[in-house]
Design a protein around this motif. Structure first.
Motif, PDB file in Angstrom:
ATOM      1  N   ASN A  36       0.822  -1.206   0.000  1.00  0.00           N
ATOM      2  CA  ASN A  36       0.000   0.000   0.000  1.00  0.00           C
ATOM      3  C   ASN A  36       0.857   1.256   0.000  1.00  0.00           C
ATOM      4  O   ASN A  36       2.063   1.201   0.217  1.00  0.00           O
ATOM      5  N   LEU A  38       0.818   3.753   2.201  1.00  0.00           N
ATOM      6  CA  LEU A  38       1.318   3.996   3.550  1.00  0.00           C
ATOM      7  C   LEU A  38       1.532   2.650   4.251  1.00  0.00           C
ATOM      8  O   LEU A  38       0.612   1.830   4.314  1.00  0.00           O
ATOM      9  N   THR A  39       2.752   2.419   4.752  1.00  0.00           N
ATOM     10  CA  THR A  39       3.047   1.144   5.398  1.00  0.00           C
ATOM     11  C   THR A  39       3.787   1.338   6.717  1.00  0.00           C
ATOM     12  O   THR A  39       4.342   2.401   6.993  1.00  0.00           O
ATOM     13  N   ALA A  47       0.241  -2.666   5.768  1.00  0.00           N
ATOM     14  CA  ALA A  47      -0.519  -1.463   5.431  1.00  0.00           C
ATOM     15  C   ALA A  47      -0.998  -0.725   6.671  1.00  0.00           C
ATOM     16  O   ALA A  47      -1.420  -1.339   7.655  1.00  0.00           O
ATOM     17  N   VAL A  87      -6.184   8.605   8.844  1.00  0.00           N
ATOM     18  CA  VAL A  87      -6.103   8.016   7.503  1.00  0.00           C
ATOM     19  C   VAL A  87      -7.515   7.702   7.015  1.00  0.00           C
ATOM     20  O   VAL A  87      -8.286   7.026   7.704  1.00  0.00           O
ATOM     21  N   ASN A  90      -6.135   4.280   1.892  1.00  0.00           N
ATOM     22  CA  ASN A  90      -4.750   3.836   1.720  1.00  0.00           C
ATOM     23  C   ASN A  90      -4.707   2.741   0.660  1.00  0.00           C
ATOM     24  O   ASN A  90      -4.643   1.542   0.966  1.00  0.00           O
ATOM     25  N   ALA A  97      -2.784   8.163  -1.170  1.00  0.00           N
ATOM     26  CA  ALA A  97      -3.504   7.971   0.084  1.00  0.00           C
ATOM     27  C   ALA A  97      -4.102   9.305   0.512  1.00  0.00           C
ATOM     28  O   ALA A  97      -3.615  10.377   0.129  1.00  0.00           O
ATOM     29  N   GLU A  99      -5.809  11.627   3.910  1.00  0.00           N
ATOM     30  CA  GLU A  99      -5.901  11.780   5.353  1.00  0.00           C
ATOM     31  C   GLU A  99      -6.751  13.007   5.669  1.00  0.00           C
ATOM     32  O   GLU A  99      -6.879  13.910   4.841  1.00  0.00           O
TER      33      GLU A  99
END
Length: 222
Positions: A36, A38-39, A47, A87, A90, A97, A99
């Motif tokens: 993903n 963001l990890t 993720a 978040v 994602n 992504a 937020e």
């Protein structure tokens, strides 16, 4: 990730939302890893879950600089600042992504603007603010909207209120130290007397950005 994630204007609390841009994700220049956008645990790691809370304060040794000219020395300096974001999406990398910047604060602020004797407060007005972070490392606070901040300056005649706005402030993420850097992001005066500078340029570095829902794990961008 606000200010990712956030922000602010010349006094901006700005905000920024965060708080709340480079590389695959928080890594400038590297190619995107599988997984993903963001990890956790590293690039291409597990993720970050939708609904997780991301937070960050200024990087060690950093300050917020809100200047009346780009790269200038006149303006406001703050020794503390932090943001909080949630978040909201994602997707699989490469992608973007999203937020929601829910808080962006500033403290320890001083001013050397002519006619001022100090800074009473800097407030980001229009939170939550939509924030996007892409696999390229680019982060935008106020994406598709605006960032507005109110700065209250102390003067020998009393408190002066200045408001500033921006159509969005751009940051760069780095996986090296899980940080977000904003450089000379322009805010324009929306209201206020002549004591309020007509423009302000926001610079700051936040990091590491952490997922506090997941035991404060550093966040990577892919």
């Amino acid at each position: 990730m606000g200010v990712r994630r956030t922000v602010l204007t010349a006094g901006c609390s700005t905000a920024i939302t965060a708080l709340l841009a480079a590389g695959p994700a928080f890594a400038t220049g590297a190619g995107p890893a599988a997984g993903n956008v963001l990890t956790l645990g590293g690039a291409g790691g597990s993720a970050v879950a939708v609904g997780d809370t991301l937070t960050s304060s200024l990087s060690p040794g950093s300050t917020v600089a809100i200047r009346t000219t780009s790269g200038g020395s006149t303006g406001i300096t703050c020794t503390t600042s932090s943001f909080t974001a949630t978040v909201t999406a994602n997707p699989t990398a490469p992608g973007t992504a999203t937020e929601s910047l829910t808080a962006h604060t500033f403290g320890g602020c001083t001013s050397n603007i002519v006619g001022t004797t100090g800074v009473q407060s800097i407030t980001v007005d229009n939170l939550p603010a939509n924030t996007t972070v892409s696999s390229s490392g680019a982060l935008v606070v106020g994406a598709g909207g605006s960032v507005r901040t109110t700065v209250k300056l102390n003067t020998i005649l009393g408190v002066t209120t200045c408001t500033y706005s921006s159509t969005g402030i751009n940051g760069t993420t780095s996986n090296t130290d899980n940080s977000i850097t904003f450089a000379n992001q322009l805010f324009s005066k929306a209201s206020g007397p002549i004591t309020c500078p007509s423009t302000s340029y926001f610079s700051a570095k936040y990091g590491p950005v952490k997922d506090t829902t997941q035991s404060g794990s550093p966040v990577f961008v892919n």
